[in-house]
Scaffold this motif. Structure first.
Motif, PDB file in Angstrom:
ATOM      1  N   SER A 191       0.831  -1.204   0.000  1.00 39.17           N
ATOM      2  CA  SER A 191       0.000   0.000   0.000  1.00 39.17           C
ATOM      3  C   SER A 191       0.861   1.248   0.000  1.00 39.17           C
ATOM      4  N   ASP A 192       0.239   2.370  -0.290  1.00 37.12           N
ATOM      5  CA  ASP A 192       0.969   3.645  -0.305  1.00 37.12           C
ATOM      6  C   ASP A 192       1.595   3.963   1.050  1.00 37.12           C
ATOM      7  N   ILE A 193       0.912   3.581   2.146  1.00 35.19           N
ATOM      8  CA  ILE A 193       1.437   3.918   3.469  1.00 35.19           C
ATOM      9  C   ILE A 193       2.688   3.105   3.788  1.00 35.19           C
ATOM     10  N   GLU A 194       2.899   2.019   3.044  1.00 37.95           N
ATOM     11  CA  GLU A 194       4.097   1.206   3.247  1.00 37.95           C
ATOM     12  C   GLU A 194       5.237   1.623   2.332  1.00 37.95           C
ATOM     13  N   VAL A 195       5.034   2.749   1.630  1.00 36.26           N
ATOM     14  CA  VAL A 195       6.090   3.305   0.782  1.00 36.26           C
ATOM     15  C   VAL A 195       6.700   4.496   1.508  1.00 36.26           C
ATOM     16  N   GLU A 196       7.997   4.443   1.691  1.00 36.86           N
ATOM     17  CA  GLU A 196       8.739   5.501   2.394  1.00 36.86           C
ATOM     18  C   GLU A 196       9.578   6.245   1.358  1.00 36.86           C
ATOM     19  N   TYR A 197       9.334   7.526   1.220  1.00 33.30           N
ATOM     20  CA  TYR A 197      10.043   8.300   0.197  1.00 33.30           C
ATOM     21  C   TYR A 197      11.317   8.906   0.790  1.00 33.30           C
ATOM     22  N   ARG A 198      12.426   8.653   0.100  1.00 34.96           N
ATOM     23  CA  ARG A 198      13.713   9.161   0.562  1.00 34.96           C
ATOM     24  C   ARG A 198      14.371   9.946  -0.571  1.00 34.96           C
ATOM     25  N   GLU A 342      23.389  14.521 -16.055  1.00 33.77           N
ATOM     26  CA  GLU A 342      23.568  15.541 -15.021  1.00 33.77           C
ATOM     27  C   GLU A 342      23.145  14.982 -13.668  1.00 33.77           C
ATOM     28  N   LYS A 343      23.796  15.482 -12.614  1.00 31.45           N
ATOM     29  CA  LYS A 343      23.430  15.054 -11.269  1.00 31.45           C
ATOM     30  C   LYS A 343      22.019  15.539 -10.964  1.00 31.45           C
ATOM     31  N   HIS A 344      21.268  14.696 -10.253  1.00 25.99           N
ATOM     32  CA  HIS A 344      19.861  15.034 -10.016  1.00 25.99           C
ATOM     33  C   HIS A 344      19.427  14.433  -8.677  1.00 25.99           C
ATOM     34  N   ARG A 345      19.093  15.290  -7.716  1.00 23.29           N
ATOM     35  CA  ARG A 345      18.596  14.816  -6.419  1.00 23.29           C
ATOM     36  C   ARG A 345      17.078  14.718  -6.477  1.00 23.29           C
ATOM     37  N   HIS A 346      16.573  13.556  -6.171  1.00 26.71           N
ATOM     38  CA  HIS A 346      15.126  13.350  -6.280  1.00 26.71           C
ATOM     39  C   HIS A 346      14.672  12.317  -5.252  1.00 26.71           C
ATOM     40  N   THR A 347      13.348  12.182  -5.108  1.00 26.06           N
ATOM     41  CA  THR A 347      12.800  11.234  -4.130  1.00 26.06           C
ATOM     42  C   THR A 347      12.516   9.903  -4.798  1.00 26.06           C
ATOM     43  N   VAL A 348      12.798   8.854  -4.075  1.00 23.54           N
ATOM     44  CA  VAL A 348      12.558   7.497  -4.563  1.00 23.54           C
ATOM     45  C   VAL A 348      11.793   6.739  -3.488  1.00 23.54           C
ATOM     46  N   GLY A 349      10.720   6.064  -3.892  1.00 23.96           N
ATOM     47  CA  GLY A 349       9.938   5.273  -2.957  1.00 23.96           C
ATOM     48  C   GLY A 349      10.661   3.997  -2.562  1.00 23.96           C
ATOM     49  N   HIS A 350      10.698   3.728  -1.264  1.00 23.14           N
ATOM     50  CA  HIS A 350      11.298   2.503  -0.738  1.00 23.14           C
ATOM     51  C   HIS A 350      10.243   1.739   0.060  1.00 23.14           C
ATOM     52  N   CYS A 351      10.312   0.437   0.035  1.00 20.44           N
ATOM     53  CA  CYS A 351       9.447  -0.389   0.873  1.00 20.44           C
ATOM     54  C   CYS A 351       9.842  -0.171   2.333  1.00 20.44           C
ATOM     55  N   GLY A 355      13.128  -2.040   3.016  1.00 15.65           N
ATOM     56  CA  GLY A 355      14.116  -1.014   2.714  1.00 15.65           C
ATOM     57  C   GLY A 355      14.542  -0.982   1.259  1.00 15.65           C
ATOM     58  N   VAL A 356      13.983  -1.873   0.440  1.00 20.47           N
ATOM     59  CA  VAL A 356      14.346  -1.964  -0.979  1.00 20.47           C
ATOM     60  C   VAL A 356      13.518  -0.964  -1.780  1.00 20.47           C
ATOM     61  N   PRO A 357      14.115  -0.269  -2.766  1.00 21.17           N
ATOM     62  CA  PRO A 357      13.322   0.627  -3.614  1.00 21.17           C
ATOM     63  C   PRO A 357      12.180  -0.132  -4.279  1.00 21.17           C
ATOM     64  N   ILE A 358      10.993   0.457  -4.242  1.00 21.39           N
ATOM     65  CA  ILE A 358       9.842  -0.194  -4.861  1.00 21.39           C
ATOM     66  C   ILE A 358       9.955  -0.102  -6.382  1.00 21.39           C
ATOM     67  N   GLU A 359       9.184  -0.914  -7.059  1.00 20.67           N
ATOM     68  CA  GLU A 359       9.127  -0.876  -8.514  1.00 20.67           C
ATOM     69  C   GLU A 359       7.671  -0.686  -8.924  1.00 20.67           C
ATOM     70  N   PRO A 360       7.331   0.420  -9.584  1.00 20.15           N
ATOM     71  CA  PRO A 360       5.983   0.524 -10.137  1.00 20.15           C
ATOM     72  C   PRO A 360       5.838  -0.523 -11.243  1.00 20.15           C
ATOM     73  N   LEU A 361       4.883  -1.432 -11.079  1.00 21.53           N
ATOM     74  CA  LEU A 361       4.729  -2.525 -12.041  1.00 21.53           C
ATOM     75  C   LEU A 361       3.289  -2.609 -12.520  1.00 21.53           C
ATOM     76  N   LEU A 362       3.123  -2.932 -13.776  1.00 20.46           N
ATOM     77  CA  LEU A 362       1.807  -3.256 -14.305  1.00 20.46           C
ATOM     78  C   LEU A 362       1.511  -4.692 -13.895  1.00 20.46           C
ATOM     79  N   SER A 363       0.473  -4.868 -13.094  1.00 14.48           N
ATOM     80  CA  SER A 363       0.242  -6.180 -12.502  1.00 14.48           C
ATOM     81  C   SER A 363      -1.242  -6.508 -12.497  1.00 14.48           C
ATOM     82  N   ASN A 364      -1.535  -7.799 -12.576  1.00  9.66           N
ATOM     83  CA  ASN A 364      -2.915  -8.285 -12.534  1.00  9.66           C
ATOM     84  C   ASN A 364      -3.303  -8.459 -11.068  1.00  9.66           C
ATOM     85  N   GLN A 365      -4.149  -7.575 -10.568  1.00 14.50           N
ATOM     86  CA  GLN A 365      -4.497  -7.556  -9.151  1.00 14.50           C
ATOM     87  C   GLN A 365      -5.994  -7.329  -8.992  1.00 14.50           C
ATOM     88  N   TRP A 366      -6.454  -7.447  -7.746  1.00 15.26           N
ATOM     89  CA  TRP A 366      -7.847  -7.125  -7.401  1.00 15.26           C
ATOM     90  C   TRP A 366      -7.907  -5.668  -6.948  1.00 15.26           C
TER      91      TRP A 366
END
Length: 878
Positions: A191-198, A342-351, A355-366
């Motif tokens: 879920s979104d609440i389980e994504v920690e942006y760093r 070029e160097k670029h500081r940005h936010t990345v979602g982590h589980c 602690g692993v970076p999440i992957e936005p995936l196209l997935s067959n879900q409910w």
């Protein structure tokens, strides 16, 4: 089980012994159950269920202290209160805990099989799942444990299945392909609440996509995830961007892959970001997926669920996604497609779990189709059927409810509510039902395969207010306590939990799940930063309870938590609350000197003909009680308990107890009402503080009142009394006279005489014993004396002329004060010289300058005080 303490109340206050004693008594007596007030109006709070894996943290302590304060007060007001406890099965967290334990034994869930693994988790829950509920008891939570629920218990599981089936029948649950948060570390959607942006330091890679027909240089795009370009199926530009408008409809050749992809126009593109042209990777980006639906682009998935590149990634297949990122950049460089980096500081979602970076995936879900559920949930708040406190949080709620994406509710776990769906092995038909169908509804085959996925934990949590009361059955508790009255929670889960409870509650019961939503802030470190292990600034509430007691922790949190605001928590607050408990203990010991133990009535007992001091404190008690109730009803508990704390300390302890001594000691007709007043004031003070500090108040109450528990006693109804005139002037006079004693070094036991000059006729005869008792002054009313040897002390409209002849040597005292004044002036001059030097202010550290400024302020105040004292001595009449 006895509820009476040993007599008398002795020694100092020891929180640990007091708190260990009372909780079993309360629970064993049935005091936590609504049946204790069988004829009372129902009042219900369902506890936000903590994870069964959890331990009590400081946020829980705040949340539970607020709820318990509300419940305890309502119980004392005669309501049939139900504070319904329970825990959440916490799918991911619990499964991870058990898998880690199995790994130590060389086992895995896959080697055990699903059935054996789930039984192992249940076994863990039976052995270790009660940790947090034991800690809730230590905090003093007065929950009805006979009604405790668990999100995976039989009744709640039935409710979950019923809701799933009904939503599916209405077309509000479906199975389909959408972009979701995928955790390669856990191998499940999260879920979104389980994504920690760093924030991370990355690279923005500029890539040129050449035109397929070779006419022109091509289009340059920019990305931080170069590996995903292997799955591009288009390039998008804004339709109003003059730089690219003429290129819409042309095709470019995808570097490294060699396939031709179209240039499309879409208003979701931000022309000002990067080059204004964006690569479209529908299988790995939610925005790109939406663009692909509008443009008819077919997704290509190049990253798999394990975080490795798929066969569709061509030469990069099998590589870890981050290895592929580096190799793709080098291949682009070698092929001449790399425009720049070029160097670029940005936010990345982590589980947040792995602690692993999440992957936005196209997935067959409910998914839950939320649009139809949103409108009624918004309307009930707009119509004040469910009211946010503070009201400003409604704006956040309405904003979050706009343009909601469908909710992904399936998880690739084994621990949780298994989705009630079956697949026909013969024709692939999907059937949803609360129990296993006997055969396929289409072909009649009995070869049915159950759904492997479980539901998002938030799905069962969304049903919590009504499922815990027995829904879908029409239970007595559901009829009596639903809708519940108050939900207490932090603002951080308004969207994830509060909004979903409102949607589900209105959908399945036709009514709101709760009438008021009391929002509190987050507990932060004293400097305002988030508490975290890395910063080493976490406050452990269990350590606070062990060191200071649960009462002290509760009171410090309640006093500091203004509705909706974060709490910059300071441990010194707990220590101050602990000292208050000790002060309350000693005040009760004082009362028991003058009252027989357990002699007070549980209610009433107010004196009919109180003396002036008694009338004053009873009038103040009534005024404070009325305001306390107003603030508590508005859920301003911080203001309510701060008010009562100030009243207790500054008026009851500092003034009233001392002022009661003359009447209590005299033994005349005033002694009876004085004892009555002392008793009811202390009794009611314990009642008002009981919702915040239940343990120590119950202990002290048991020494004052016979055969009744404070927890189930009635809330105070203080009669109205008219306060006597002159109390404020008297207190000012006593304060001024005490100040003179201190200034001139007169001992407290040194009896003094004074003439009170009262040109405005403020004097009251009852002042005399108070001046004698509290200021050590034998006073008489008269004109200012004309003879020498009197020191004038002013207090508002009254002047006291203290006879100092033979008490102090005026000349010696003037000499002593003069020496002190000389030293104070020298210190002040030294500080002012430093502070007036620009070099000192610019070169010295800030804290050194601040310390010198404080010294200057203190020296200036001392100079002023000493000058006043010398002037007073100079004014000695004579």
């Amino acid at each position: 089980m006895t509820t009476r303490p040993p007599d008398p109340l002795q020694g100092s206050y020891d929180p640990r012994s007091v708190e260990a004693r009372w909780y079993p008594i309360w629970e064993g007596s049935g005091a936590f159950r609504p049946e204790v007030n069988p004829d009372g109006e129902p009042f219900c709070i369902v506890i936000p269920p903590p994870n069964v894996t959890g331990v009590l943290h400081i946020g829980h302590a705040l949340d539970h202290s607020i709820q318990d304060a509300i419940i305890r007060r309502k119980r004392m007001q005669g309501y049939a209160t139900l504070w319904l406890p329970g825990t959440d099965h916490a799918g991911i967290a619990t499964q991870m805990v058990v898998e880690r334990e199995l790994a130590l034994e060389g086992l895995s869930r896959h080697s055990m099989g699903r059935k054996a693994f789930v039984e192992q988790v249940w076994q863990w829950k039976r052995q270790s799942g009660g940790t947090i509920t034991a800690q809730m008891r230590a905090l003093g939570d007065s929950c009805d444990w006979t009604r405790e629920r668990f999100t995976l218990d039989e009744g709640l599981s039935a409710a979950v299945s019923e809701v799933f089936v009904r939503l599916h029948e209405k077309g509000l649950i479906y199975r389909g392909q959408r972009i979701i948060n995928w955790s390669p570390g856990l191998m499940t959607a999260i879920s979104d609440i389980e994504v920690e942006y760093r924030e991370v330091d990355g690279r923005l890679v500029h890539i040129t996509y050449p035109f397929a027909d070779g006419d022109g240089e091509g289009i340059t795009v920019a990305t931080t995830r170069a590996e995903t370009m292997l799955g591009d199926t288009g390039v998008a530009v804004h339709p109003g961007d003059d730089r690219y408008r003429h290129l819409v409809g042309r095709t470019v050749r995808l570097p490294l892959m060699g396939r031709d992809i179209p240039v499309v126009a879409d208003e979701a593109v931000e022309p000002d970001f990067g080059t204004g042209a964006v690569k479209v990777t529908p299988a790995h980006d939610p925005l790109d997926f939406d663009i692909s639906l509008r443009a008819g682009l077919v997704p290509v998935q190049v990253i798999g669920e394990d975080g490795r590149m798929t066969a569709a990634a061509g030469d990069f297949a099998g590589l870890d996604r981050f290895e592929a990122r580096a190799q793709v950049v080098e291949a682009l460089r070698a092929g001449g497609y790399l425009e720049g980096i070029e160097k670029h500081r940005h936010t990345v979602g982590h589980c947040s779990r792995s602690g692993v970076p999440i992957e936005p995936l196209l997935s067959n879900q409910w998914f839950v189709r939320v649009a139809e559920l949103v409108r009624p949930a918004v309307e009930v708040v707009q119509e004040d059927l469910a009211r946010f406190v503070p009201k400003r949080w409604e704006r956040n709620y309405f904003r979050w409810m706009e343009n909601l994406e469908d909710w992904c509710i399936s998880r690739q776990l084994w621990w949780g509510h298994r989705i009630p769906a079956w697949y026909c092995e013969a024709d692939g038909e999907v059937m949803v039902a609360a129990s296993r169908p006997r055969a396929c509804v289409e072909c009649g085959s009995a070869q049915l395969r159950p759904e492997e996925d479980v539901l998002d934990t938030w799905f069962s949590s969304a049903l919590w207010p009504f499922s815990t009361l027995g829904w879908p059955e029409e239970t007595a508790d559901l009829q009596r306590f639903y809708p519940t009255d108050v939900l207490v929670t932090g603002y951080d889960i308004i969207f994830f939990w509060v909004a979903r409870m409102l949607k589900m509650g209105v959908q399945f019961t036709g009514d709101v799940p709760f009438r008021e939503i009391v929002i509190h802030g987050l507990v932060r470190a004293s400097d305002g930063r988030k508490m975290s292990k890395s910063l080493n600034n976490i406050v452990d509430p269990l350590e606070m309870i062990e060191h200071y007691g649960a009462d002290a922790l509760r009171l410090s949190l309640l006093q500091s938590a203004s509705p909706g605001h974060d709490v910059p928590f300071d441990v010194s607050w707990v220590d101050a609350a602990r000292r208050f408990g000790n002060k309350l203990w000693n005040a009760t010991r004082f009362a028991l000197i003058h009252l027989p133990p357990r002699s007070l009535p549980a209610a009433g007992g107010y004196p009919e003909a109180p003396g002036p001091v008694d009338r004053w404190i009873l009038a103040r008690l009534g005024e404070v009680a009325e305001r306390f109730d107003e603030l508590s009803d508005a859920h301003r508990l911080s203001d309510a308990f701060s008010l009562m704390y100030s009243f207790a300390w500054s008026e009851v302890f500092d003034w009233y107890l001392e002022m009661s001594k003359p009447a209590l000691s005299a033994g005349g007709p005033e002694a009876g009402p004085a004892r009555q007043t002392l008793g009811v004031v202390m009794r009611d003070l314990l009642k008002f503080f009981h919702p915040a500090i239940p343990f120590v108040t119950e202990e002290l109450y048991s020494h004052l009142v016979a055969e009744e528990l404070l927890i189930v006693s009635s809330w105070p109804e203080v009669p109205r009394y008219a306060a006597p005139d002159g109390m404020e002037t008297l207190q000012d006079l006593i304060t001024a006279l005490r100040g003179s004693r201190s200034d001139h070094g007169w001992t407290a036991g040194e009896a003094l005489k004074a003439v009170i000059h009262d040109p405005h006729r403020s004097w009251r005869d009852w002042w005399a014993p108070q001046l004698a008792s509290l200021a050590g002054i034998e006073a008489r009313v008269g004109a200012p004396p004309e003879s020498s040897g009197y020191l004038r002390v002013a207090a508002g409209p009254v002047e006291a002329y203290v006879e100092v002849h033979g008490v102090i040597d005026i000349e010696a005292e003037q000499e002593r004060l003069g020496r002190r004044l000389g030293k104070a002036r020298a210190a002040l001059q030294q500080s002012e010289t430093k502070l007036s030097n620009p070099a000192f202010r610019t070169r010295a550290p800030g804290e050194v300058v601040a310390k010198e400024e404080q010294k200057a302020v203190a020296s200036r105040a001392l100079v002023d005080k000493l000058v006043s004292q010398l002037e007073a001595l100079g004014d000695v009449v004579g």
